[in-house]
Design an enzyme around this catalytic site. Structure first.
Site, PDB file in Angstrom:
ATOM      1  N   LYS A   1       1.055  -1.182   0.037  1.00  0.00           N
ATOM      2  CA  LYS A   1      -0.045   0.038  -0.069  1.00  0.00           C
ATOM      3  C   LYS A   1       0.889   1.316  -0.017  1.00  0.00           C
ATOM      4  O   LYS A   1       1.974   1.150   0.657  1.00  0.00           O
ATOM      5  CB  LYS A   1      -0.886  -0.095   0.965  1.00  0.00           C
ATOM      6  N   GLU A  46      -8.865   7.685   3.276  1.00  0.00           N
ATOM      7  CA  GLU A  46      -8.767   8.075   4.659  1.00  0.00           C
ATOM      8  C   GLU A  46      -9.177   9.485   4.780  1.00  0.00           C
ATOM      9  O   GLU A  46      -8.802  10.679   3.999  1.00  0.00           O
ATOM     10  CB  GLU A  46      -7.692   7.719   5.306  1.00  0.00           C
TER      11      GLU A  46
HETATM   12  O1  KIV Z   1      -1.163   2.361   8.840  1.00  0.00           O
HETATM   13  C1  KIV Z   1      -2.505   2.179   8.712  1.00  0.00           C
HETATM   14  O2  KIV Z   1      -3.081   1.638   9.861  1.00  0.00           O
HETATM   15  C2  KIV Z   1      -3.361   2.612   7.819  1.00  0.00           C
HETATM   16  C3  KIV Z   1      -4.967   2.322   7.804  1.00  0.00           C
HETATM   17  C4  KIV Z   1      -5.220   3.389   8.881  1.00  0.00           C
HETATM   18  C5  KIV Z   1      -5.505   2.283   6.558  1.00  0.00           C
HETATM   19  O3  KIV Z   1      -2.745   3.221   6.741  1.00  0.00           O
END
Ligand code: KIV
Length: 279
Positions: free
Chosen positions: A116, A185
Site C-alpha cells: 500500500k 482516509e
Molecule cells: O497504517 C495504517 O494503519 C493505515 C490504515 C489507517 C488504513 O494506513
C-alpha cells in the site's frame, strides 16, 4: 492456494456484487490467527504500527525493516485473508528503482500479497512500474498520515467541490495506473461516495463514511486499547484497556500476596503450540 484464500479478483468480485469488504490492521501472529478465524478479508500491516506498537507520535519513523518484520509475523500464520503491507515513508518516494526493490522485499521476504502506497498523481509512475513488475498496489488517498508535516496535522480532505474533484481525479488516475484497490482516509462521505461510483476497483474507507466498498480500522482502536484516543470515525467493539489493566493488576497482587503460583502451578512443562491456521 486454498479455496478459501481471499484474492484480488475475489475482492473485485465483491465490489461488483455489492458485498462489503472487511479489513483491519494486524501486526503479529496471534492477532492474525484470531482475525482470520473471525473472517476478516484483508489484513494490513499498517505503518500505524509506529504509533500503536512502537509508541511513536507519527508514522514517519517506521522503516522497511520494521514493516518487513511484522509482515513475517503475520504471514507465518498463512491466513486465508489477503495480506497487504504499508510501504513506509521514504521507502518509495526517492526513485522507482528503490520503490520496486523495497516492494519486492516485502513480497519475497515478507510474503505480503500486495503493498500500500500513500499518494495521488505523484505516485502514478511508481504504481505503473510496480503493476508491470507484478506487484499488486493498493493506493491510499485523502488524509495521508505520511504527509502530516506538510498538512500541519490530520485534516479532513475533500470538503470543497474543487478538492473533491481533485480526489476523484486521483482515484481515476491510480486505477488507470493499475492499482487494484484504494484506501480513502479522512474524506467527506460525499467525496467517498463519488470516488466509489467512479472507479471500478474497490474503495476501502476509514473516516470516510458508509459509502465505500469496504471499511478498515486500526485493530487497537476497534479493541479499545487506548481509552485516551476515541475519534469519531472509530467504533470500539470492545473495551480491552481496563480488562488488561485489571488482569495484570490481579496477577501482580497475587504474586505479592503469595496466592500465585500455588503448588498446583509448579513444575509442569508443556510445549507452547505454534500459532498457525491449521491448529
Ligand atoms: O497504517 C495504517 O494503519 C493505515 C490504515 C489507517 C488504513 O494506513
Amino acid at each position: 492456494m486454498s479455496a478459501s484464500k481471499i484474492t484480488i479478483p475475489g475482492l473485485r468480485a465483491k465490489k461488483t456484487s455489492g458485498e462489503r469488504i472487511t479489513m483491519l490492521t494486524c501486526y503479529d501472529a496471534t492477532f492474525a490467527h484470531l482475525l482470520d478465524a473471525a473472517g476478516i478479508e484483508i489484513l494490513l500491516i499498517g505503518d500505524s504500527l509506529g504509533m500503536v506498537i512502537q509508541g511513536e507520535a507519527t508514522t514517519l519513523p517506521v522503516t522497511l525493516e520494521h514493516v518487513l518484520y511484522h509482515t513475517q509475523c503475520v504471514t507465518r500464520t498463512a491466513p486465508a485473508a489477503h495480506v497487504v503491507t504499508d510501504m513506509p515513508f521514504m521507502s518509495y518516494q526517492s526513485s522507482t528503482v528503490e520503490a520496486l526493490r523495497n516492494a519486492g522485499r516485502l513480497l519475497k521476504e515478507g510474503k505480503a500479497e500486495a503493498v500500500k502506497l500513500e499518494g495521488g498523481h505523484a505516485i502514478v509512475p511508481t504504481v505503473m512500474a510496480m503493476t508491470q513488475a507484478g506487484i499488486p498496489v493498493m493506493a491510499h488517498i485523502g488524509l495521508r498520515p505520511q504527509t502530516v508535516l506538510q498538512m500541519g496535522g490530520y485534516k479532513i480532505q475533500g470538503r470543497t467541490p474543487d478538492t473533491q474533484a481533485a480526489l476523484i481525479a486521483e482515484g481515476e488516475a491510480l486505477e488507470a495506473a493499475g492499482a487494484y484497490a484504494i484506501v480513502l482516509e479522512g474524506i467527506t462521505s460525499e467525496a467517498a461516495a463519488a470516488i466509489t461510483a467512479r472507479v471500478t476497483i474497490p474503495t476501502i474507507g476509514i473516516g470516510a463514511g458508509p459509502h465505500c466498498d469496504g471499511q478498515v480500522l486500526v485493530l487497537y482502536d476497534l479493541l479499545g486499547m487506548n481509552p485516551n484516543f476515541s475519534p469519531r470515525f472509530v467504533k470500539p467493539y470492545a473495551s480491552l484497556a481496563p480488562i488488561i489493566r485489571d488482569a495484570a493488576g490481579r496477577y501482580a497482587a497475587e504474586v505479592k500476596s503469595g496466592h500465585f503460583p500455588t503448588e498446583a502451578h509448579a513444575a509442569h512443562q508443556t510445549t507452547r503450540p505454534r500459532i498457525c491456521a491449521e491448529s
